[in-house]
Design a protein around this motif. Structure first.
Motif, PDB file in Angstrom:
ATOM      1  N   PRO A  93      -6.498   4.844   0.655  1.00 28.12           N
ATOM      2  CA  PRO A  93      -6.840   3.892  -0.413  1.00 28.12           C
ATOM      3  C   PRO A  93      -6.905   4.521  -1.793  1.00 28.12           C
ATOM      4  O   PRO A  93      -6.572   3.865  -2.787  1.00 28.12           O
ATOM      5  CB  PRO A  93      -8.213   3.359   0.020  1.00 28.12           C
ATOM      6  N   ASN A 130      -4.865  -3.509  -0.469  1.00 29.51           N
ATOM      7  CA  ASN A 130      -5.899  -2.533  -0.142  1.00 29.51           C
ATOM      8  C   ASN A 130      -7.221  -3.214   0.183  1.00 29.51           C
ATOM      9  O   ASN A 130      -7.920  -2.826   1.118  1.00 29.51           O
ATOM     10  CB  ASN A 130      -6.088  -1.557  -1.310  1.00 29.51           C
ATOM     11  N   ILE A 140       0.849  -1.196   0.000  1.00 31.34           N
ATOM     12  CA  ILE A 140       0.000   0.000   0.000  1.00 31.34           C
ATOM     13  C   ILE A 140       0.882   1.242   0.000  1.00 31.34           C
ATOM     14  O   ILE A 140       0.664   2.194  -0.757  1.00 31.34           O
ATOM     15  CB  ILE A 140      -0.936  -0.009   1.216  1.00 31.34           C
TER      16      ILE A 140
END
Length: 507
Positions: free
Chosen positions: A327, A494, A166
């Motif tokens: 995100p 994610n 991420i």
């Protein structure tokens, strides 16, 4: 820290690879390749163009949504509408973002080109630099580290976690600048590979240092409670924090239009052949005369305005719904950023130097096969005294089937059939398109070296040529393989984080 260093190095290498291919490779240096999409179009045709443009749009789209989310986080606090960051109502957060973006962002995004944003871009850079030093000065780093048991305890427990990919996606989208590399390289006086390498090294090193200062101090100040927008961790009633939020909002207002220009360029290229104004030809029924005019909607909106407004709407919708910044950046960075920064340069290198790569592979196989067979005897050599006798040589491979014979153990584990197929497709595409260009426009003449500051040709400047090398073959393969792995892992990470609520999410 290690992740940031890796991303910076990979970005630097891919930037140098792209410009060296377009400006200094033996096959393309005289053709004036000026854009990333043109470089991929030569070996891979329309699919190469679509690949680059789509990746550019995804990257720009994610950035624009993130900018609107940051505006939504910062302005309500500055205006005193929230007692705690992220706690406001729809009227206090979303409406403020909507009104301010309509008043500031949309008019700036309607401009025709980047030159109209020179002043606002300068303000944005200055504000960004000031923000970098705000966090280490005002974040409670010392007390936070002491409460956690010291820096050693923090490093031991948090040196790597499930958010590795991420973070990789976020850093990739932050460092991605491959789509603007050709603009910067074209602005250099007497472009050389060493000068371009110096520019990329200095620029990325500076960016990495600033990111390290901001990232390390921000994380050490708040540890596991660090939010995607680190300013949300600061109190809402301090002058210093609100001044920083104001600088951040100003940066977002002035940076959004630059990404909107990129997204608009992509849509115009994909759907309107680059026609920004939407000219239409009108014929007078009485006289038969034709006139070219701009097509407009509602009497004032031409195609440039329509596309820009459409881009704003499709970025506004998720910004009204989503609250978490992380995100958005990590997913779009994992997809668009990995394609632009890693997969694209790797494909370009194998495509442009496809023939040389196939020759190298064939040579490696031939050398191995010869070493495993019986040595050359006198009967294999030309007849003594016969000046016309020649030793037989293998023809140059042009297709995967030409690379025949037994394969070594590493052939399949390294996915060599895939790389050979990519190189074959790229080399055939290069040959066909360069031949078509030469037949239509004549053979390309050597490109003059131009001083871009004076606009005059520099006759005494050397014409540099950089051919393919084995090291860059490995780099191109690594970029493709690594980019695909990082993209898939980033998206899946994610999904895992959101499903299991691993990270801190403000309520």
């Amino acid at each position: 820290v290690i992740l940031l260093v890796l991303v910076s190095y990979f970005t630097d290498k891919s930037l140098r690879m792209l410009i060296e291919l377009a400006s200094f490779s033996p096959r393309l240096k005289d053709y004036g390749v000026l854009t990333y999409e043109d470089l991929l179009a030569l070996p891979y045709g329309r699919m190469g163009t679509i690949f680059v443009l789509t990746s550019m749009f995804i990257t720009a789209y994610g950035a624009m949504v993130a900018y609107l989310l940051i505006i939504k986080d910062t302005l309500p606090v500055i205006f005193g509408l929230e007692q705690e960051a992220g706690s406001g109502t729809f009227l206090q957060r979303e409406v403020v973002m909507l009104v301010t973006s309509l008043v500031i962002v949309v008019p700036l995004s309607m401009q025709r080109d980047f030159s109209s944003l020179a002043f606002t871009s300068t303000i944005s850079v200055v504000a960004d630099t000031l923000l970098v030093f705000f966090v280490p000065i005002f974040a409670p780093v010392q007390s936070s580290v002491q409460n956690a048991g010291g820096i050693g305890t923090i490093l031991k427990s948090d040196w790597i976690n499930s958010g590795f990919f991420i973070g990789f996606g976020v850093l990739t989208i932050a460092m991605t600048c491959q789509h603007s590399a050709f603009i910067v390289a074209g602005s250099l006086s007497n472009l050389t590979s060493s000068r371009w390498a110096r520019v990329t090294c200095i620029s990325l090193s500076t960016s990495a240092i600033l990111c390290l200062i901001l990232g390390i101090s921000g994380y050490l100040g708040f540890l596991d409670e660090t939010q995607g927008d680190v300013l949300n961790n600061f109190a809402v009633d301090t002058i210093e924090a609100n001044a920083a939020r104001g600088l951040l909002a100003l940066t977002m207002f002035f940076t959004y239009p630059m990404e909107a220009f990129v997204a608009r360029h992509v849509l115009l290229q994909l759907f309107f052949n680059g026609d920004m104004q939407g000219f239409v030809t009108v014929t007078d029924p009485t006289t038969g005369e034709t006139t070219t005019i701009k097509s407009k909607r509602c009497g004032c909106l031409n195609r440039r305005h329509q596309v820009t407004l459409g881009i704003y709407i499709i970025t506004l919708l998720p910004a009204l719904i989503v609250d978490d910044l992380g995100p958005v950046l990590s997913i779009t960075g994992a997809i668009g950023g990995c394609c632009l920064a890693y997969i694209g340069p790797g494909l370009a290198y194998l495509g442009v130097h496809g023939e040389s790569f196939l020759e190298w592979v064939a040579g490696a196989l031939e050398s191995r096969n010869k070493s495993s067979t019986s040595p050359t005897t006198a009967s294999d050599l030309p007849v003594e005294g016969d000046a016309t006798a020649n030793m037989q040589t293998s023809p140059r491979p042009t297709t995967p089937s030409d690379i025949s014979g037994p394969k070594p153990w590493w052939w399949w584990p390294t996915l060599m059939p895939l790389w050979v197929s990519i190189a074959t497709h790229g080399s055939q595409g290069m040959n066909d398109r360069l031949l078509a260009f030469d037949s239509q426009h004549g053979p390309a003449s050597p490109m003059p070296t131009v001083n871009h500051q004076s606009g005059e040709e520099a006759d005494d400047a050397p014409h540099e040529v950089i051919g393919p090398c084995k090291r860059d073959y490995f780099f191109s393969i690594f970029f493709i393989f690594f980019g695909i792995i990082a993209m898939v892992a980033g998206v899946l990470s994610n999904v895992y984080v959101q499903v299991n609520n691993v990270f801190y999410t403000p309520t």
